[in-house]
Write an enzyme that holds these catalytic residues in place. Structure first.
Site, PDB file in Angstrom:
ATOM      1  CG  ASP A   1      -6.125  -3.275  -3.683  1.00  4.55           C
ATOM      2  OD1 ASP A   1      -6.903  -2.519  -3.055  1.00  4.55           O
ATOM      3  OD2 ASP A   1      -4.892  -3.141  -3.700  1.00  4.55           O
TER       4      ASP A   1
ATOM      5  CB  SER B   1      -0.973  -0.028   1.175  1.00  2.00           C
ATOM      6  OG  SER B   1      -2.047   0.867   0.967  1.00  2.00           O
TER       7      SER B   1
ATOM      8  CG  HIS C   1      -4.896  -3.299  -0.091  1.00  2.00           C
ATOM      9  ND1 HIS C   1      -4.579  -2.522  -1.170  1.00  2.00           N
ATOM     10  CD2 HIS C   1      -4.337  -2.677   0.985  1.00  2.00           C
ATOM     11  CE1 HIS C   1      -3.869  -1.467  -0.778  1.00  2.00           C
ATOM     12  NE2 HIS C   1      -3.709  -1.550   0.524  1.00  2.00           N
TER      13      HIS C   1
END
Length: 502
Positions: free
Chosen positions: A445, A178, A470
């Protein structure tokens, strides 16, 4: 990554979700917390002890002002269990939440460390967890919080760590998921002499003010169960909006959704909070669908896209509003919430708190500041075909108002657009100049829309994993992992091997 409502446990959980610190929060508050893309922590196996925290006491406060000699203590963790002489350094980059030591003994990167005889180190991001470079989170103190300072932190820490551990010539690979995945790619781009290869998982490398594509991906993911689920959500939100303006129906909404406060139908900011929070019930499930987060004290990991769409298409439950409310009730129950807190004034009051003991200091105030000052990524209702309400329910302007109300009036839309443009100008956006980086992304995601899904070059590889969410490739493997996810982990391992041999 934000919206509104006073802080709740639900959204702290949803915010911190990609490697404990590898999170990437989204400018949207769900039940009082900014909702984002952090990497969550895997559950520790029985009998496994995690390393104790260590501290680097000479980190510079401002790397770009030679006259500022202030230093502070930054937290880090080390696991040398698998290290063999001459082996590489694996550096896990911290993000917008506390660094969790469980990642020092679990996760795919630990398997890679065993394979390559690496020493593992994880550095907590400045301003998050216990790494406090300033006395409080006042606006004047937040000026040292940005990705460029964080990259410089990494470089200075690596110099220290190599000297301390006598690893002067060992190769180094960075890992991040991320926002820390973005840092991993950016560090390789801006400090190539420090890193021999980078894993940038689920990394949003393109800054964008209005992240309308987020709900586009969510809509497409819900649509994998059939068209009925999305249509029933749309039917529910359209009816809910009509009820918001009807005196006789507002009490029905308050009861069905178990709202903490009575509806003020004239308050458009509360309306935006209500609709963005209830949309968040679906967004978070999509973002982390079947991703094997297995948090300590795990909550809600058994709630999947299928779970929500089964509720929305179960006509025995009543009309679409009732089914939408049932999803909200499931979320509240799962996270131990007594009611849905959606009011704007409560959220702002919480996010303005500046002391380190406040709930906002858990990451919400800091990450919201970074989105206003650097990245945007505001998840809005501006995507035309999403079912969670018309564009004006929670438009991007709603996030601009929050930036101004939480920090200062100068944080208006024009300033934010300029900040985001400057970020892309500095890092390159989608045209990032980089080699020896792998960009894994999952099709479910929503963050993949801001990432790299096609090879930049033969030395900057994209891995697009169908059906995964994710940071899925960073979590420990399970027997239920799809073949593409299994293959992605193997491909990443091969790339690391190539980087170490070069």
């Amino acid at each position: 990554m934000f919206k509104m409502a006073s802080p709740t446990t639900i959204q702290l959980f949803c915010l911190l979700s990609c490697v404990s610190h590898i999170y990437g929060w989204i400018p949207r508050l769900i039940n009082g917390r900014p909702k984002g893309g952090m990497l969550g922590a895997p559950k520790a196996p029985k009998g496994i002890k995690t390393p104790a925290a260590q501290w680097y006491d000479e980190q510079r406060l401002d790397h770009f002002d030679g006259a500022n000699v202030k230093v502070w203590s930054q937290r880090y963790f080390v696991n040398d269990t698998f290290y063999t002489p001459g082996g590489p350094i694996f550096l896990m980059i911290g993000g917008e939440g506390p660094a969790d030591a469980i990642w020092m003994v679990e996760g795919t990167w630990i398997q890679y460390a065993q394979q390559f005889g690496a020493i593992c180190v994880m550095l907590e991001h400045r301003y998050y967890g216990e790494s406090h470079p300033v006395p409080d989170l006042s606006l004047s103190n937040l000026r040292y919080l940005n990705s460029r300072q964080a990259l410089a932190d990494l470089a200075q820490f690596i110099d220290f760590f190599r000297m301390r551990m006598k690893l002067l010539n060992n190769k180094l690979i960075t890992f991040g998921g991320s926002y820390p995945g973005s840092l991993s790619a950016w560090f390789r781009s801006k400090y190539p002499q420090y890193v021999d290869g980078a894993d940038a998982t689920s990394a949003p490398i393109y800054a964008q003010v209005d992240f309308r594509e987020y709900l586009q991906v969510v809509t497409d993911a819900l649509g994998t169960t059939g068209t009925q689920c999305v249509e029933e959500i749309r039917n529910a939100t359209q009816t809910m909006y009509a009820w918001w303006g009807q005196p006789e129906m507002r009490p029905v909404l308050e009861q069905k959704f178990n709202l903490c406060d009575k509806i003020d139908h004239t308050n458009t900011l509360d309306l935006a909070g209500f609709f963005s929070n209830t949309a968040g019930n679906f967004e978070n499930v999509v973002q982390y669908n079947k991703d094997n987060r297995a948090f300590e004290g795990a909550l809600g990991t058994n709630i999947t896209i299928d779970t929500l769409c089964e509720i929305m298409t179960d006509f025995t439950r009543g009309d679409p509003v009732q089914r939408y409310a049932d999803v909200n009730s499931l979320t509240l129950k799962t996270y131990g919430q007594t009611c849905l807190d959606y009011t704007y004034t409560k959220m702002i009051a919480d996010m303005k708190k500046t002391d380190w003991n406040s709930s906002a200091s858990e990451g919400g105030r800091q990450w919201m500041y970074q989105t206003c000052a650097e990245f945007g990524w505001f998840q809005s209702s501006d995507y035309a075909n999403q079912p969670f309400g018309d564009w004006f329910y929670f438009p991007v302007n709603f996030s601009f108002i929050q930036c101004m109300d939480i920090y200062e009036k100068e944080f208006n839309g024009m300033a934010i657009y300029n900040n985001v443009q400057d970020t892309n100008r500095y890092y390159g956006g989608r045209d990032i100049a980089v080699t020896k980086v792998v960009f894994p992304n999952g099709s479910i995601d929503p963050w993949h829309a801001m990432g790299v899904t096609k090879d930049i070059s033969k030395d900057a590889t994209a891995i697009y994993i169908e059906g995964t969410a994710h940071c899925a490739n960073m979590y420990p493997a399970t027997d239920q992992d799809p073949q593409q996810l299994i293959d992605a982990r193997v491909q990443i391992s091969k790339l690391i091997g190539q980087w170490l041999q070069d």
